[in-house]
Design an enzyme around this catalytic site. Structure first.
Site, PDB file in Angstrom:
ATOM      1  N   HIS A   1      -3.134  -9.863  12.003  1.00 18.04           N
ATOM      2  CA  HIS A   1      -2.510  -8.657  11.445  1.00 18.04           C
ATOM      3  C   HIS A   1      -1.982  -7.843  12.627  1.00 18.04           C
ATOM      4  O   HIS A   1      -2.680  -7.680  13.636  1.00 18.04           O
ATOM      5  CB  HIS A   1      -3.525  -7.845  10.631  1.00 18.04           C
TER       6      HIS A   1
ATOM      7  N   LYS B   1      -5.387  -8.243  22.225  1.00 11.45           N
ATOM      8  CA  LYS B   1      -6.793  -7.886  22.481  1.00 11.45           C
ATOM      9  C   LYS B   1      -7.720  -8.677  21.560  1.00 11.45           C
ATOM     10  O   LYS B   1      -8.771  -9.154  21.975  1.00 11.45           O
ATOM     11  CB  LYS B   1      -7.007  -6.396  22.180  1.00 11.45           C
TER      12      LYS B   1
ATOM     13  N   CYS C   1      -3.626  -3.356   4.397  1.00 12.63           N
ATOM     14  CA  CYS C   1      -2.756  -4.434   4.901  1.00 12.63           C
ATOM     15  C   CYS C   1      -3.214  -5.824   4.490  1.00 12.63           C
ATOM     16  O   CYS C   1      -2.540  -6.806   4.769  1.00 12.63           O
ATOM     17  CB  CYS C   1      -2.685  -4.381   6.419  1.00 12.63           C
TER      18      CYS C   1
ATOM     19  N   SER D   1      -7.430  -2.069   6.427  1.00 13.58           N
ATOM     20  CA  SER D   1      -8.370  -0.961   6.663  1.00 13.58           C
ATOM     21  C   SER D   1      -9.152  -0.611   5.416  1.00 13.58           C
ATOM     22  O   SER D   1      -8.693  -0.791   4.299  1.00 13.58           O
ATOM     23  CB  SER D   1      -7.602   0.274   7.135  1.00 13.58           C
TER      24      SER D   1
ATOM     25  N   GLU E   1       0.845  -1.196   0.000  1.00 12.05           N
ATOM     26  CA  GLU E   1       0.000   0.000   0.000  1.00 12.05           C
ATOM     27  C   GLU E   1       0.881   1.247   0.000  1.00 12.05           C
ATOM     28  O   GLU E   1       0.393   2.353   0.203  1.00 12.05           O
ATOM     29  CB  GLU E   1      -0.980  -0.012   1.168  1.00 12.05           C
TER      30      GLU E   1
END
Ligand code: HMG
Length: 388
Positions: A233, A242, A111, A309, A79
C-alpha cells in the site's frame, strides 16, 4: 483452474501540484518531499471529477477491450464515497453501459477495501468460472492545509477484471490478515478531509505488516525468498521502501540493500507523481511494476501488502502470467500522465476549496476534466454525470 487479474487500467486527474511548489511556499527544502517521503507531484481532482467519474474513466479501457456482456458484478471500493446510501458503482454501471443483471455494491475499510473486493471477486469467479467481476478502486486523498499529511494528497482510480485463467496475475488463495481497532487515520461523516496521527500511523502500518506476514506464513508454503517483487500500500513511496526493509529484516533474508530496494522500486514510479490514491494505490503500484520493469516478469512471484487505517491489513501472493506484457495499457497510461497540467499554488488552493453545494439548488459545474466522464451539475441534491 487459476483465478486472478485479467485486465488492469488506471486513471488520475489531469491536474497536479509539484511538491517543490508546496515546499517553496512552506519555506522548507523540497528534498524533504522528493527524498524524505519520496513524492514529487500530487494529482489534484478537477471540480467536475469525483470517485465516480475517475472510476468510469479507469474502467473505460477495460470495457473497450472486453465488452460488457461478461461482467456479472461490479465491486466498488472507496473511502471517499459520494452518498451514504447509494453505491457509487451504480452511477458507473450506467456510464459504462453495464448489463442490468450485473450486481453492484460499494465496499469500505479505508485503503484496504479494494483487496477485500478482489478476494470476494476471486471467490465469486471460483464458484462460477464463466463469469467475470469488475473491481474498481477510486479515491481522492485530502488532508487539511498546513497539516503533516498535506504533501501526501493525491487522487486516482484503478479498474481490474477478475476472471478464471487470467492473463496478468494469478492470485493464490492463501492470505494473512491482521485487524486491530486503532485511531491512526479516520474521517468522520461531517468532514471533507481526513484526520491522521501521522507518525503513529506509520508505526501501526509496520506492526500490521509483521502480523499479517506471520499469519500468511502460517497459511502458505510460499517463503520470503520465493518472492521476486513486492507491492505495498502506497501512502507515499518511502513508506513502501521502509516497510520492505522491515520485512526483509524480520525474515533475515540475507539480501543486499540494493537487492531489497530492487524488489519494490518499479512499483513506485506512478505513485511518486500521483500521490496517495487510498484504495487504488497498491494496484496502481502493480500497474507500475508490470509496465515499467525491464525484466520479464512471467512466472515471478509477487507479494502484496494491503493496509487500511483503522485498521485492517492483508498479505497475499500472486504469480505473473506468461504473455502479460501483451495485455497492458502502458501507452495510454503514459500519455495520460505526460499530458497533465501543472497548477500554481493559488490554483491548488482554489481546487482545494471548490464549493461543495449542499443547499439543494441547481449548481452547474464548469467543465475542466480531460476525462471522458464528468460531474456536470448537482441539482435537487442529485449528482448529474455526463459523457463528454
Ligand atoms: P512529517 O512529520 O512532516 O515528516 O510527516 P518528517 O519530519 O517525519 O520527515 C519525513 C522524512 O523526511 C523523515 O525521514 C525525515 O528525516 C526526512 P525518516 O526519518 O522517516 O526516514 N527529511 C528529509 N530528507 C531529505 N532532505 C530533507 C529532509 N527533511 C526531512 N531536507 C508523515 C511524515 C508520514 C507523518 C506525514 O506525511 C503524514 O502525516 N502523512 C499522512 C499519514 C500517512 O500517510 N501515513 C502512512 C501510514 S497509514 C496508511 O498508509 C493509510 C492511509 O493511506 C489511509 C488509509 O488507509 O485510508 C494514510
Amino acid at each position: 483452474m487459476s483465478v486472478g487479474i485479467d485486465e488492469i487500467s488506471f486513471y488520475t486527474s489531469n491536474y497536479f501540484l509539484d511538491l517543490r511548489t508546496l515546499a517553496e511556499v512552506q519555506q522548507i527544502e523540497s528534498d524533504k518531499y522528493y527524498t524524505g517521503i519520496g513524492q514529487e507531484k500530487m494529482s489534484m481532482a478537477a471540480p467536475d471529477e469525483d470517485v465516480v467519474t475517475m472510476a468510469a474513466n479507469a474502467a473505460q479501457q477495460v470495457i473497450d477491450r472486453v465488452g460488457v456482456d461478461c461482467i456479472s458484478s461490479l465491486l466498488f471500493a472507496t473511502e471517499t464515497g459520494v452518498d451514504q446510501s447509494k453505491a457509487a458503482g451504480v452511477y458507473v454501471h450506467r456510464l459504462l453501459g453495464l448489463n442490468s443483471n450485473c450486481r453492484v455494491v460499494e465496499l469500505k475499510q479505508a485503503c484496504y477495501s479494494a483487496t477485500a473486493a478482489i478476494q470476494m471477486a476471486c471467490a465469486l469467479v471460483a464458484r462460477q468460472p464463466e463469469k467475470k467481476v469488475l473491481v474498481i478502486a477510486s479515491d481522492i486523498a485530502r488532508y487539511d492545509l498546513g497539516t503533516s499529511g498535506e504533501a501526501t494528497q493525491g487522487c486516482g482510480a484503478v479498474a481490474m477484471l477478475i476472471s478464471a485463467n487470467p492473463r496478468l496475475v494469478e492470485i493464490d488463495p492463501e492470505v494473512g490478515n491482521h485487524t486491530e481497532d486503532v485511531m491512526d487515520f479516520w474521517r468522520p461523516n461531517y468532514r471533507a478531509t481526513a484526520l491522521v496521527d501521522g507518525k503513529y500511523s506509520t508505526k501501526i502500518y509496520l506492526k500490521s505488516l509483521k502480523k499479517a506476514w506471520e499469519n500468511f506464513v502460517d497459511a502458505s508454503s510460499v517463503a520470503f525468498n520465493d518472492f521476486s517483487y513486492f507491492c505495498y500500500h502506497l501512502p507515499f513511496s518511502r513508506m513502501a521502501e521502509k516497510a520492505h526493509k522491515h520485512l526483509a529484516k524480520i525474515n533475515q533474508a540475507g539480501l543486499t540493500l540494493e537487492q531489497i530496494e530492487q524488489q519494490v522500486e518499479d512499483t513506485l514510479h506512478y505513485n511518486r507523481i500521483i500521490g496517495n490514491s487510498y484504495t487504488a494505490s497498491m494496484y496502481i503500484g502493480l500497474s507500475s511494476l508490470l509496465e515499467n520493469c525491464k525484466h520479464n516478469l512471467a512466472g515471478k512471484k509477487v507479494g502484496f501488502f494491503s493496509y487500511g487505517s483503522g485498521c485492517v491489513s492483508e498479505f497475499f501472493s500472486g504469480t505473473v502470467v506468461s504473455g502479460y506484457d501483451k495485455c497492458l495499457h502502458t501507452l495510454n497510461h503514459k500519455q495520460m500522465l505526460e499530458s497533465r497540467q501543472e497548477v500554481s499554488y493559488d490554483e491548488y488552493l482554489k481546487l482545494c476549496s471548490y464549493p461543495d453545494p449542499r443547499d439543494g439548488e441547481h449548481h452547474d459545474i464548469p467543465a475542466s476534466t480531460a476525462g471522458r466522464y464528468r460531474l456536470a451539475a448537482i441539482s435537487g441534491h442529485k449528482r448529474e454525470y455526463v459523457v463528454c
